[in-house]
Design an enzyme around this catalytic site. Structure first.
Site, PDB file in Angstrom:
ATOM      1  N   SER A  44       0.805  -1.226   0.000  1.00 35.65           N
ATOM      2  CA  SER A  44       0.000   0.000   0.000  1.00 35.65           C
ATOM      3  C   SER A  44       0.834   1.270   0.000  1.00 35.65           C
ATOM      4  CB  SER A  44      -0.926   0.004   1.216  1.00 35.65           C
ATOM      5  OG  SER A  44      -0.197  -0.190   2.416  1.00 35.65           O
ATOM      6  N   HIS A 251      -0.651   5.760   6.814  1.00 35.91           N
ATOM      7  CA  HIS A 251      -0.144   5.742   5.444  1.00 35.91           C
ATOM      8  C   HIS A 251       0.206   7.163   5.015  1.00 35.91           C
ATOM      9  CE1 HIS A 251      -1.966   1.719   5.298  1.00 35.91           C
ATOM     10  NE2 HIS A 251      -1.160   1.496   4.276  1.00 35.91           N
TER      11      HIS A 251
END
Length: 269
Positions: A44, A251
């Site tokens: 990711s 993230h």
């Protein structure tokens, strides 16, 4: 005096002609920019989760037009660009499902991988929802995995990449530290936990760098680029817990991809 001026004028013309010819020769001798065949693999952090602007065709892989591979391709115009990085990918997912575009003509490969193998998503869930002692134990378990099992998994991925793309320059990108310890956060995890999470990220990066080097790959450390932009820094390039979109938690934001990851790939590629 007139002769001197004429001579000077003639010399000036001659010098200009020489410079023009030299410039022309230099321009013609300069190598033209040549595109590369580029393949972006990984998890990711490479697909761009957290950056938004996801390609709907990528489905649950959540490949973003603001992820560093897409940004690099947009600015360098490679002759081909294959983007197979996928949210949630582990090392086995890369070898089983992402290597299709690789071949003997591939010039550049980038990837980030290993964090999901080590269970860092579960680490963060545990640390946010459970006690400090439980959190620290979960971090210790992740570190043990990184030290004992992950190296072999990375070897498998790296060997598979090299077998399919024997001439490619392979850039393995690491992970940032999540927290600025002693920063602006006044609630949430303790600084003891934040330090332990950062140390675990450093350990993961060091392990990955060693395996990459042993395969002749380039390890690109992003921790320095994220310095001053960690969670609790006041100018974070990382999402903290995002209860509205939990998958984006921890993230990089779009700024983290463009300001953190992209310059590192630019330097390493």
């Amino acid at each position: 005096m007139k002769v001197s001026r004429l001579a000077a004028f003639s010399s000036s013309l001659l010098l200009g002609a020489v410079l023009a010819l030299t410039g022309a020769a230099t321009a013609s001798a300069a190598p033209s920019a040549q595109g590369v065949d580029y393949v972006a693999l990984g998890d990711s952090y490479s697909s761009g989760v957290g950056a938004g602007s996801y390609d709907s065709a990528s489905g649950s892989c959540k490949r973003s037009t603001k992820a560093y591979p897409a940004l690099w391709a947009a600015s360098h115009a490679p002759s081909s660009f294959a983007f197979t990085a996928c949210s949630g990918a582990r090392t086995g997912d890369v070898t089983s499902g992402q290597l299709g575009p690789l071949n003997s003509s591939t010039d550049l490969v980038s990837l980030s991988i290993g964090g999901n193998d080590a269970g860092f998503a579960d680490v963060m869930t545990t640390c946010v929802l459970q006690s400090e002692a439980t959190c620290l134990n979960r971090i210790a378990t992740a570190r043990s995995y990184v030290g004992t099992t992950l190296p072999g998994n990375l070897d498998s991925v790296y060997s598979a990449i090299r077998a399919k793309a024997p001439s490619a320059r392979v850039v393995v990108l690491g992970y940032p530290r999540f927290y600025k310890v002693g920063g602006s956060c006044v609630v949430g995890l303790s600084d003891k936990v934040r330090s332990a999470i950062n140390d675990a990220a450093d350990y993961l990066n060091a392990t990955t760098a060693k395996r990459a080097a042993d395969h002749g790959f380039t390890f690109a450390d992003v921790a320095g680029r994220f310095g001053g932009h960690e969670i609790c820094s006041g100018d974070a390039w990382l999402h903290s817990v995002n209860w509205l979109n939990i998958g984006e938690s921890y993230h990089p934001t779009a700024a983290g991809q463009s300001g953190g990851y992209l310059p590192v790939l630019n330097s390493a590629a």
